[in-house]
Design a protein around this motif. Sequence first.
Motif, PDB file in Angstrom:
ATOM      1  N   PRO A 221       4.412  20.992  10.621  1.00 22.05           N
ATOM      2  CA  PRO A 221       5.744  21.180  11.207  1.00 22.05           C
ATOM      3  C   PRO A 221       5.657  22.257  12.289  1.00 22.05           C
ATOM      4  O   PRO A 221       4.893  23.283  12.211  1.00 22.05           O
ATOM      5  N   HIS A 222       6.492  22.406  13.143  1.00 22.19           N
ATOM      6  CA  HIS A 222       6.450  23.548  13.928  1.00 22.19           C
ATOM      7  C   HIS A 222       7.238  24.839  13.484  1.00 22.19           C
ATOM      8  O   HIS A 222       7.383  24.957  12.306  1.00 22.19           O
ATOM      9  N   VAL A 223       7.023  25.879  14.295  1.00 24.30           N
ATOM     10  CA  VAL A 223       7.585  27.139  14.136  1.00 24.30           C
ATOM     11  C   VAL A 223       8.798  26.951  13.390  1.00 24.30           C
ATOM     12  O   VAL A 223       9.546  26.072  14.052  1.00 24.30           O
ATOM     13  N   PRO A 224       9.530  27.942  12.357  1.00 23.38           N
ATOM     14  CA  PRO A 224      10.926  27.666  12.083  1.00 23.38           C
ATOM     15  C   PRO A 224      11.829  27.699  13.228  1.00 23.38           C
ATOM     16  O   PRO A 224      11.683  28.910  14.221  1.00 23.38           O
ATOM     17  N   CYS A 251      19.969  17.828  23.409  1.00 23.39           N
ATOM     18  CA  CYS A 251      18.907  17.516  24.710  1.00 23.39           C
ATOM     19  C   CYS A 251      17.529  18.093  23.982  1.00 23.39           C
ATOM     20  O   CYS A 251      16.532  17.673  24.056  1.00 23.39           O
ATOM     21  N   LEU A 252      17.504  19.314  23.465  1.00 26.94           N
ATOM     22  CA  LEU A 252      16.227  19.550  22.752  1.00 26.94           C
ATOM     23  C   LEU A 252      15.487  18.886  21.589  1.00 26.94           C
ATOM     24  O   LEU A 252      14.646  18.676  21.762  1.00 26.94           O
ATOM     25  N   GLU A 253      16.328  18.369  20.644  1.00 29.53           N
ATOM     26  CA  GLU A 253      15.888  17.427  19.842  1.00 29.53           C
ATOM     27  C   GLU A 253      15.336  16.194  20.489  1.00 29.53           C
ATOM     28  O   GLU A 253      14.214  15.708  19.966  1.00 29.53           O
ATOM     29  N   ASN A 254      16.235  15.635  21.338  1.00 29.42           N
ATOM     30  CA  ASN A 254      15.503  14.410  22.044  1.00 29.42           C
ATOM     31  C   ASN A 254      14.118  14.771  22.878  1.00 29.42           C
ATOM     32  O   ASN A 254      13.308  13.651  22.966  1.00 29.42           O
ATOM     33  N   GLY A 261       7.040  12.541  19.400  1.00 30.13           N
ATOM     34  CA  GLY A 261       7.478  11.295  18.393  1.00 30.13           C
ATOM     35  C   GLY A 261       7.802  11.675  16.731  1.00 30.13           C
ATOM     36  O   GLY A 261       7.912  10.793  16.058  1.00 30.13           O
ATOM     37  N   LYS A 262       8.049  13.072  16.721  1.00 29.00           N
ATOM     38  CA  LYS A 262       8.490  13.413  15.620  1.00 29.00           C
ATOM     39  C   LYS A 262       9.810  14.251  15.754  1.00 29.00           C
ATOM     40  O   LYS A 262      10.378  14.758  16.924  1.00 29.00           O
ATOM     41  N   ASP A 263      10.762  14.243  14.574  1.00 33.26           N
ATOM     42  CA  ASP A 263      11.872  15.015  14.683  1.00 33.26           C
ATOM     43  C   ASP A 263      11.601  16.596  14.626  1.00 33.26           C
ATOM     44  O   ASP A 263      10.757  17.049  13.887  1.00 33.26           O
ATOM     45  N   ASP A 404      21.924  16.084  11.820  1.00 39.80           N
ATOM     46  CA  ASP A 404      21.723  16.288  10.451  1.00 39.80           C
ATOM     47  C   ASP A 404      22.823  16.423   9.317  1.00 39.80           C
ATOM     48  O   ASP A 404      22.506  16.455   8.087  1.00 39.80           O
ATOM     49  N   PHE A 405      23.958  16.209   9.931  1.00 35.70           N
ATOM     50  CA  PHE A 405      25.178  16.149   9.090  1.00 35.70           C
ATOM     51  C   PHE A 405      25.552  14.634   8.642  1.00 35.70           C
ATOM     52  O   PHE A 405      25.881  13.953   9.882  1.00 35.70           O
ATOM     53  N   HIS A 406      25.593  14.118   7.424  1.00 36.07           N
ATOM     54  CA  HIS A 406      26.106  12.823   7.430  1.00 36.07           C
ATOM     55  C   HIS A 406      27.197  12.619   7.640  1.00 36.07           C
ATOM     56  O   HIS A 406      28.384  13.259   7.152  1.00 36.07           O
TER      57      HIS A 406
END
Length: 437
Positions: A221-224, A251-254, A261-263, A404-406
Amino acid sequence: MRGFSYLNRAANAICSPRLEKKVRLGRCGIASDSKLQPGFGLLFDIDGVLVRGKTPIPAAKKAFQKLVNPQGQFLVPVVFVTNAGNCLRQTKADQLSHILGVPISQDQVMMSHSPLRMFRKYQDKCVLVSGQGPVLDIAKNLGFSKVVTIDTLRESFPLLDMVDHNRRPKVLPSSDVNLPKIDAVILFGEPIRWETNLQLIVDVLLTNGNLGGAHNSQSYPHVPVLACNVDLLWMAEALSPRFGHGTFLVCLENIYKKITGKDLKYEALMGKPSELTYHYAEYLIRSQAAKREWRNPIGNLYAIGDNLMTDIYGANLYNRYLEEKSSRKSSKALAKVLAGTGSNASAVSQQEESDNAWESELAPPSATSCRSVLVCTGVYNPHTQVPSDPSECITETVFHGHRDFHFDPALVEPDHLVQDVDAAVQLIFEQENFAPL
């Protein structure tokens, strides 16, 4: 729970000008008591409820005249819970005092970044901050001692920001850069130059905080990452909603996922609709009540907002948390009885440890409910926001909440729907049988 078709019918009635007079509630017909103490607290959204951009909504000043006594003291505990994150609390308090005509203190204001005070483990680490306004002052006010801004990164690594040809360096910079490793990224709100912030934040994530090195997509995983304000849209003076920080996060997430290839993972999401935000807001409500020496426990919270996907979703999510917590308390009491008989209560003990970890910085909540009140003066459009067929709701075009919110249709159904904030205050007074002088 009410269905979406009910919500549409109620909206058409409440937001119709010719029926508005019927909907607005008068003061309670009960005797006033000068010693009356509140057993409830109010959580006000700002944009779309009290103001549109810099323009006050007419009902706001009228509502707050009901909430203070002649000496300017509030009759009930009030916290302004905004997803804005581009200023200090005192600045926002001064703005609200001017708009509403009543004295507001910074202790009554909760910005989207306010819960960051609880993340003490990062306060001595080097953090990159993104947003606009006095981000350095905001970070230091929250307790962070080693802060790096996007502008500092640009100056240290000018070859990384290449989209704007006019800002490309004319002379190659020195390779000798004395900048510490970045241990975490804090996103306060939408920046001004999206392309610069997106590029440099992704660089930090792909180099594990060492911008002098090359990308390594295996560093996972990347930095927090801690993000404040997930609003996709917000309401200003324009006739239609505007992009919020939630759009920047999309935008950042995509971009991150397209490259790796990771979330992209978040250490924490703050601002409405997160439970953490309402937990902190309730702490501020309790603090006000204690300061005023109001002895009645604050059992009910009322969250007044204009956005189904943040204000209403968040209030209902926190109400669900309070209900589950109450249920778990009963389970724990039962577990103690079972333990006395030799029964296994390990599941309850594990849940208790989870609760304690989440509430380690603040006292456990004392409220028993959080009721959502939707107004028609902001993002919510009573004629187009919610489809009449519930099966149409589970689509990307309807759910504007964060990834991240269902999505749960029940969480975007308000407990009350009113025309404006003045009608909301009237309604709450009636619900609580509260009739101050």
